[in-house]
Design a protein around this motif. Structure first.
Motif, PDB file in Angstrom:
ATOM      1  N   UNK A 172       0.827  -1.202   0.000  1.00 40.66           N
ATOM      2  CA  UNK A 172       0.000   0.000   0.000  1.00 40.66           C
ATOM      3  C   UNK A 172       0.865   1.258   0.000  1.00 40.66           C
ATOM      4  N   UNK A 173       1.941   1.251   0.775  1.00 39.07           N
ATOM      5  CA  UNK A 173       2.840   2.401   0.792  1.00 39.07           C
ATOM      6  C   UNK A 173       3.453   2.636  -0.580  1.00 39.07           C
ATOM      7  N   UNK A 174       3.888   1.559  -1.245  1.00 42.53           N
ATOM      8  CA  UNK A 174       4.443   1.701  -2.589  1.00 42.53           C
ATOM      9  C   UNK A 174       3.423   2.204  -3.584  1.00 42.53           C
ATOM     10  N   UNK A 175       2.194   1.720  -3.465  1.00 41.66           N
ATOM     11  CA  UNK A 175       1.145   2.155  -4.395  1.00 41.66           C
ATOM     12  C   UNK A 175       0.798   3.627  -4.199  1.00 41.66           C
ATOM     13  N   UNK A 176       0.759   4.070  -2.946  1.00 38.95           N
ATOM     14  CA  UNK A 176       0.457   5.485  -2.667  1.00 38.95           C
ATOM     15  C   UNK A 176       1.506   6.387  -3.300  1.00 38.95           C
ATOM     16  N   UNK A 177       2.773   5.957  -3.241  1.00 37.99           N
ATOM     17  CA  UNK A 177       3.840   6.762  -3.820  1.00 37.99           C
ATOM     18  C   UNK A 177       3.773   6.758  -5.344  1.00 37.99           C
ATOM     19  N   UNK A 178       3.438   5.610  -5.925  1.00 44.26           N
ATOM     20  CA  UNK A 178       3.498   5.467  -7.380  1.00 44.26           C
ATOM     21  C   UNK A 178       2.269   6.010  -8.098  1.00 44.26           C
ATOM     22  N   UNK A 179       1.099   5.990  -7.445  1.00 50.04           N
ATOM     23  CA  UNK A 179      -0.126   6.368  -8.145  1.00 50.04           C
ATOM     24  C   UNK A 179      -0.093   7.857  -8.488  1.00 50.04           C
ATOM     25  N   UNK A 212      -5.026   9.471  -1.738  1.00 53.05           N
ATOM     26  CA  UNK A 212      -5.619   9.770  -0.427  1.00 53.05           C
ATOM     27  C   UNK A 212      -6.398   8.569   0.087  1.00 53.05           C
ATOM     28  N   UNK A 213      -7.183   7.944  -0.775  1.00 52.67           N
ATOM     29  CA  UNK A 213      -7.923   6.746  -0.352  1.00 52.67           C
ATOM     30  C   UNK A 213      -6.953   5.656   0.084  1.00 52.67           C
ATOM     31  N   UNK A 214      -5.850   5.525  -0.658  1.00 51.14           N
ATOM     32  CA  UNK A 214      -4.826   4.559  -0.249  1.00 51.14           C
ATOM     33  C   UNK A 214      -4.225   4.909   1.102  1.00 51.14           C
ATOM     34  N   UNK A 215      -4.059   6.212   1.376  1.00 50.03           N
ATOM     35  CA  UNK A 215      -3.519   6.643   2.661  1.00 50.03           C
ATOM     36  C   UNK A 215      -4.462   6.259   3.803  1.00 50.03           C
ATOM     37  N   UNK A 216      -5.761   6.418   3.591  1.00 50.25           N
ATOM     38  CA  UNK A 216      -6.729   6.034   4.621  1.00 50.25           C
ATOM     39  C   UNK A 216      -6.643   4.537   4.893  1.00 50.25           C
TER      40      UNK A 216
END
Length: 317
Positions: A20-27, A34-38
């Motif tokens: 999830x952390x990698x996806x938040x950075x890459x998206x 933001x949804x990934x951060x939640x």
């Protein structure tokens, strides 16, 4: 659940958090990030549960994933109109290389710092546990935050107020002292209005319960205040109530009452207990509870008004 099952849960949570952390950075889409951060915050809350730290888990779910997520959703909505232009400005190879090198350097420095710790690592936990009984508080987290590290907790409350003042300072001159956020016009018979009538009574009871047991069990003022603020925001979002004008005297009094009581009790300790933010023997728990009661309305109002945003409508009269 056997140890192998628990190990599988721990490994799954670790992989999910990293992914999830990698996806938040890459998206590239702000709202998706933001949804990934939640979701990332909620996964961290589960990890804290597995680490037997329910207080931290509650705080992460309420503040980290909940309140911060709501603030970021509002920011993402404001950036929608400029996001396309920002995405078109793709950084060059040199910028991306330097950013990657900086990220790797910071991660390596943190890893070296953690691995270089002596075994056993230095800790004040035994000293805190040995003196826990002197506070009269059963929850060690509350005892640490309001007895052994009271200055940190006081500064946290003040920082929340300063953040709110920063948000209010973004208001145009014509709206200063007016109503935060836009006027809500929602169907009074719609689903949102129905939920705004159904959920707040339950949420208020849960929030007050989590706040009240915080002295002796997992819970506390920040977690309870976040739940109460969410219930208030739900009513406001449904159009059943409006935010108060920031010029209201009662609002400003409640916003500062918590830190003022905290400071007053802290300086009284220099007379009654020989040190600032110290408590006289036998009175620690009543004073800690008094501080938490005073901070509760301050936190509820500050957290809700942070999400509501800057004043946007003309003040009354």
């Amino acid at each position: 659940m056997c140890s192998s099952d628990l190990l599988a849960v721990d490994i799954s949570l670790t992989l999910l958090v990293l992914a999830m952390a990698g996806w938040i950075i890459a998206v590239r889409d702000t709202f998706a990030a933001v949804i990934g951060f939640v979701a990332y915050g909620l996964l961290l809350a589960l990890i804290w549960v597995r680490l037997a730290a329910p207080d931290v888990a509650l705080t992460e779910a309420a503040i980290g994933g909940g309140l911060t997520g709501a603030l970021l959703i509002g920011a993402a909505a404001r950036l929608r109109r400029t996001e396309a232009a920002a995405c078109a400005e793709y950084p060059g190879a040199l910028t991306r290389t330097l950013a990657a090198a900086l990220a790797v350097t910071v991660a390596a420095a943190l890893a070296v710092g953690v691995l270089a710790l002596p075994d056993p690592a230095p800790t004040l936990a035994p000293a805190a546990a040995a003196n826990l009984a002197t506070t009269g508080v059963g929850n060690p987290i509350t005892a640490v935050l309001l007895a052994f590290r009271a200055m940190d907790t006081l500064l946290e409350a003040i920082v929340v107020l300063l953040a709110l003042l920063g948000v209010w300072s973004l208001a145009p001159d014509r709206a200063w002292g007016g109503y935060p956020g836009p006027q809500r016009h929602v169907d009074p018979n719609g689903v949102l209005a129905y939920l705004a009538r159904l959920l707040p009574p339950i949420g208020i009871i849960v929030g007050l319960y989590i706040f009240w047991i915080g002295a002796d069990l997992p819970g506390g003022k920040f977690q309870g205040a976040t739940i109460l603020a969410a219930m208030w925001l739900l009513v406001i979002g449904a159009g059943l109530a409006d935010t108060p004008p920031v010029s209201r005297t009662w609002l400003r009094v409640l916003l500062v009452i918590g830190p003022l009581v905290f400071i007053a009790i802290g300086f009284a300790g220099s007379i009654t207990a020989g040190a600032v933010l110290a408590y006289p023997e036998g009175y620690a728990k009543p004073l800690i509870v008094a501080i938490e009661i005073a901070l509760m309305p301050t936190l509820v109002l500050a957290l809700a008004l942070l999400v509501a945003g800057a004043p946007q409508r003309t003040p009354p009269g």
